[in-house]
Design a protein around this motif. Structure first.
Motif, mmCIF file in Angstrom:
data_model
loop_
_atom_site.group_PDB
_atom_site.id
_atom_site.type_symbol
_atom_site.label_atom_id
_atom_site.label_comp_id
_atom_site.label_asym_id
_atom_site.label_seq_id
_atom_site.Cartn_x
_atom_site.Cartn_y
_atom_site.Cartn_z
ATOM 1 N N GLU A 177 0.830 -1.209 0.000
ATOM 2 C CA GLU A 177 0.000 0.000 0.000
ATOM 3 C C GLU A 177 0.859 1.251 0.000
ATOM 4 O OE1 GLU A 177 -3.234 0.538 -0.196
ATOM 5 O OE2 GLU A 177 -3.722 -1.566 -0.426
ATOM 6 N N ASP A 178 1.933 1.252 0.797
ATOM 7 C CA ASP A 178 2.832 2.407 0.823
ATOM 8 C C ASP A 178 3.469 2.609 -0.542
ATOM 9 O OD1 ASP A 178 2.540 3.392 3.386
ATOM 10 O OD2 ASP A 178 3.879 1.902 4.231
ATOM 11 N N GLU A 179 3.859 1.500 -1.182
ATOM 12 C CA GLU A 179 4.482 1.588 -2.502
ATOM 13 C C GLU A 179 3.525 2.239 -3.498
ATOM 14 O OE1 GLU A 179 7.051 1.486 -5.514
ATOM 15 O OE2 GLU A 179 7.582 0.735 -3.530
ATOM 16 N N GLU A 180 2.240 1.884 -3.421
ATOM 17 C CA GLU A 180 1.256 2.429 -4.344
ATOM 18 C C GLU A 180 0.942 3.892 -4.057
ATOM 19 O OE1 GLU A 180 -2.137 -0.036 -4.048
ATOM 20 O OE2 GLU A 180 -1.273 -1.693 -5.182
ATOM 21 N N LEU A 181 1.112 4.316 -2.823
ATOM 22 C CA LEU A 181 0.663 5.652 -2.437
ATOM 23 C C LEU A 181 1.766 6.694 -2.329
ATOM 24 C CD1 LEU A 181 -1.867 4.602 0.344
ATOM 25 C CD2 LEU A 181 -2.432 5.439 -1.926
ATOM 26 N N THR A 182 3.024 6.292 -2.420
ATOM 27 C CA THR A 182 4.107 7.268 -2.214
ATOM 28 C C THR A 182 4.914 7.560 -3.472
ATOM 29 O OG1 THR A 182 5.595 5.491 -1.497
ATOM 30 C CG2 THR A 182 4.405 6.680 0.233
ATOM 31 N N ARG A 183 4.724 6.769 -4.540
ATOM 32 C CA ARG A 183 5.542 6.947 -5.739
ATOM 33 C C ARG A 183 4.694 7.560 -6.850
ATOM 34 N NH1 ARG A 183 8.713 3.059 -9.405
ATOM 35 N NH2 ARG A 183 6.874 1.768 -9.258
ATOM 36 N N ILE A 184 5.177 8.671 -7.430
ATOM 37 C CA ILE A 184 4.438 9.306 -8.515
ATOM 38 C C ILE A 184 5.237 9.234 -9.813
ATOM 39 C CG2 ILE A 184 3.260 10.845 -6.889
ATOM 40 C CD1 ILE A 184 4.976 13.148 -8.005
ATOM 41 N N PHE A 185 4.502 9.311 -10.912
ATOM 42 C CA PHE A 185 5.070 9.190 -12.260
ATOM 43 C C PHE A 185 4.802 10.507 -12.972
ATOM 44 C CE2 PHE A 185 4.899 7.311 -16.640
ATOM 45 C CZ PHE A 185 6.122 6.674 -16.627
ATOM 46 N N VAL A 186 5.816 11.116 -13.571
ATOM 47 C CA VAL A 186 5.646 12.444 -14.172
ATOM 48 C C VAL A 186 6.263 12.524 -15.564
ATOM 49 C CG1 VAL A 186 5.547 13.659 -11.960
ATOM 50 C CG2 VAL A 186 7.764 13.277 -13.033
ATOM 51 N N MET A 187 5.714 13.434 -16.366
ATOM 52 C CA MET A 187 6.264 13.731 -17.682
ATOM 53 C C MET A 187 7.142 14.974 -17.544
ATOM 54 S SD MET A 187 4.165 14.392 -21.238
ATOM 55 C CE MET A 187 3.430 12.758 -21.199
ATOM 56 N N ILE A 188 8.394 14.902 -18.006
ATOM 57 C CA ILE A 188 9.354 15.988 -17.800
ATOM 58 C C ILE A 188 10.084 16.318 -19.101
ATOM 59 C CG2 ILE A 188 9.765 15.490 -15.347
ATOM 60 C CD1 ILE A 188 12.213 13.846 -16.194
ATOM 61 N N PRO A 189 10.663 17.528 -19.187
ATOM 62 C CA PRO A 189 11.504 17.840 -20.354
ATOM 63 C C PRO A 189 12.678 16.863 -20.426
ATOM 64 C CG PRO A 189 10.961 19.823 -19.115
ATOM 65 C CD PRO A 189 10.511 18.673 -18.279
ATOM 66 N N LYS A 190 13.089 16.508 -21.627
ATOM 67 C CA LYS A 190 14.132 15.495 -21.798
ATOM 68 C C LYS A 190 15.501 15.953 -21.306
ATOM 69 C CE LYS A 190 11.975 12.737 -25.398
ATOM 70 N NZ LYS A 190 12.117 12.082 -26.720
ATOM 71 N N PHE A 191 15.657 17.263 -21.103
ATOM 72 C CA PHE A 191 16.964 17.736 -20.635
ATOM 73 C C PHE A 191 17.079 17.687 -19.108
ATOM 74 C CE2 PHE A 191 14.296 21.548 -21.040
ATOM 75 C CZ PHE A 191 14.412 22.110 -19.777
ATOM 76 N N TYR A 192 15.988 17.348 -18.406
ATOM 77 C CA TYR A 192 16.016 17.306 -16.942
ATOM 78 C C TYR A 192 16.999 16.241 -16.450
ATOM 79 C CZ TYR A 192 12.138 20.320 -15.380
ATOM 80 O OH TYR A 192 11.341 21.384 -15.063
ATOM 81 N N THR A 193 17.744 16.583 -15.396
ATOM 82 C CA THR A 193 18.551 15.599 -14.671
ATOM 83 C C THR A 193 17.774 15.175 -13.433
ATOM 84 O OG1 THR A 193 19.642 17.266 -13.303
ATOM 85 C CG2 THR A 193 20.660 16.756 -15.434
ATOM 86 N N GLU A 194 18.254 14.155 -12.734
ATOM 87 C CA GLU A 194 17.593 13.731 -11.497
ATOM 88 C C GLU A 194 17.614 14.842 -10.468
ATOM 89 O OE1 GLU A 194 19.171 10.021 -10.110
ATOM 90 O OE2 GLU A 194 18.441 8.906 -11.849
ATOM 91 N N GLU A 195 18.670 15.647 -10.478
ATOM 92 C CA GLU A 195 18.759 16.772 -9.547
ATOM 93 C C GLU A 195 17.710 17.831 -9.879
ATOM 94 O OE1 GLU A 195 19.636 18.625 -6.268
ATOM 95 O OE2 GLU A 195 20.544 16.710 -6.842
ATOM 96 N N ASP A 196 17.477 18.066 -11.182
ATOM 97 C CA ASP A 196 16.426 19.007 -11.600
ATOM 98 C C ASP A 196 15.065 18.515 -11.123
ATOM 99 O OD1 ASP A 196 18.199 20.679 -12.984
ATOM 100 O OD2 ASP A 196 18.035 19.487 -14.820
ATOM 101 N N LEU A 197 14.825 17.209 -11.279
ATOM 102 C CA LEU A 197 13.556 16.613 -10.878
ATOM 103 C C LEU A 197 13.349 16.755 -9.372
ATOM 104 C CD1 LEU A 197 11.071 15.022 -11.787
ATOM 105 C CD2 LEU A 197 12.405 12.918 -11.554
ATOM 106 N N ARG A 198 14.395 16.467 -8.607
ATOM 107 C CA ARG A 198 14.309 16.599 -7.146
ATOM 108 C C ARG A 198 14.034 18.047 -6.747
ATOM 109 N NH1 ARG A 198 16.078 13.704 -2.668
ATOM 110 N NH2 ARG A 198 16.917 12.069 -4.024
ATOM 111 N N GLU A 199 14.702 18.972 -7.403
ATOM 112 C CA GLU A 199 14.550 20.396 -7.078
ATOM 113 C C GLU A 199 13.114 20.865 -7.314
ATOM 114 O OE1 GLU A 199 15.946 23.935 -5.560
ATOM 115 O OE2 GLU A 199 17.030 22.027 -5.733
ATOM 116 N N LYS A 200 12.480 20.365 -8.399
ATOM 117 C CA LYS A 200 11.120 20.788 -8.739
ATOM 118 C C LYS A 200 10.075 20.232 -7.773
ATOM 119 C CE LYS A 200 11.861 23.197 -12.518
ATOM 120 N NZ LYS A 200 11.485 24.633 -12.607
ATOM 121 N N PHE A 201 10.345 19.039 -7.223
ATOM 122 C CA PHE A 201 9.312 18.377 -6.432
ATOM 123 C C PHE A 201 9.595 18.322 -4.931
ATOM 124 C CE2 PHE A 201 8.091 17.083 -10.627
ATOM 125 C CZ PHE A 201 6.712 16.936 -10.556
#
Length: 224
Positions: free
Chosen positions: A16-40
């Motif tokens: 249940e935690d796995e289903e409720l805590t992980r989100i899936f997003v569409m992002i610009p292709k130039f995003y790095t993991e650090e960019d993604l973390r910074e936005k969210f």
């Protein structure tokens, strides 16, 4: 209620935690993991971020995962992030990620740019709820009706439906002639009500007693 008790014991983080805590997003292709973390990171404590890449070229597919420590944080991110991210709850890891990505792309490409579709379009029950669409069989609202063969206890039902963020009130009633239970549940958003219905319709509480959860008309515009 049982899920809440399991979490309170701190023994493990279940599916249940796995289903409720992980989100899936569409992002610009130039995003790095650090960019993604910074936005969210503004929506809560992030456990990890990952970007889906082409196995052959190593290039980003323009899709990513963000996992939060708490379900409420993931729900807040879905509600409040820019609609351009098309944020939804991710499928559990044990399901095929490639088929999930395909369904996600297909659903989002079908949506009108004005954004008439509801969030959570990755789940079959939430896909393509577009304005004036003939397939809608019931009026979506922020209010739910809960029916049970057995009497309902206010505190326990509140705890059960409060697992979905945005619960505003829970009003339990009882039929003295049949001993059955009835309650009205209201959330702050239609998205929360939709998810609560999806998760709790047919849920056995107490064990052996299936809850029936349906939408109640609340006078709001269902196209929201």
């Amino acid at each position: 209620v049982f899920i809440a008790q399991s979490r309170a014991s701190g023994s493990h983080r279940d599916v249940e935690d796995e289903e409720l805590t992980r989100i899936f997003v569409m992002i610009p292709k130039f995003y790095t993991e650090e960019d993604l973390r910074e936005k969210f990171k503004t929506y809560g404590d992030i456990e990890y971020c990952s970007i889906i890449k082409n196995k052959t070229t190593g290039e980003s597919k323009g899709l990513g995962y963000v996992r939060y420590l708490k379900p409420s944080q993931a729900a807040r991110a879905i509600e409040e992030c820019d609609r351009g991210y098309r944020a939804i709850l991710a499928e559990p890891k044990n399901k095929s990620s490639e088929s999930f990505e395909h369904d996600y792309y297909s659903n989002n490409l079908r949506q009108e740019p004005r954004g008439n579709a509801l969030p959570f379009c990755g789940q079959p029950e939430f896909c393509s709820f577009e304005k004036n669409e003939s397939r809608i069989q019931e009026s979506v609202s922020k209010r739910l009706s809960v029916v049970s063969r057995l009497p309902l206890i206010q505190e326990q039902l509140f705890a059960l439906f409060d697992l979905v963020p945005g619960l505003e009130y829970c009003d339990v009633q009882r039929d003295p002639h049949t001993n059955s239970g009835y309650a009205v549940i209201q959330y702050s958003t239609a998205a929360s009500a939709i998810y609560a219905k999806y998760k709790l319709h047919g849920f056995e509480y107490p064990p052996g007693n299936r809850l029936t959860v349906i939408f109640l008309e609340d006078g709001s515009d269902s196209s929201e």
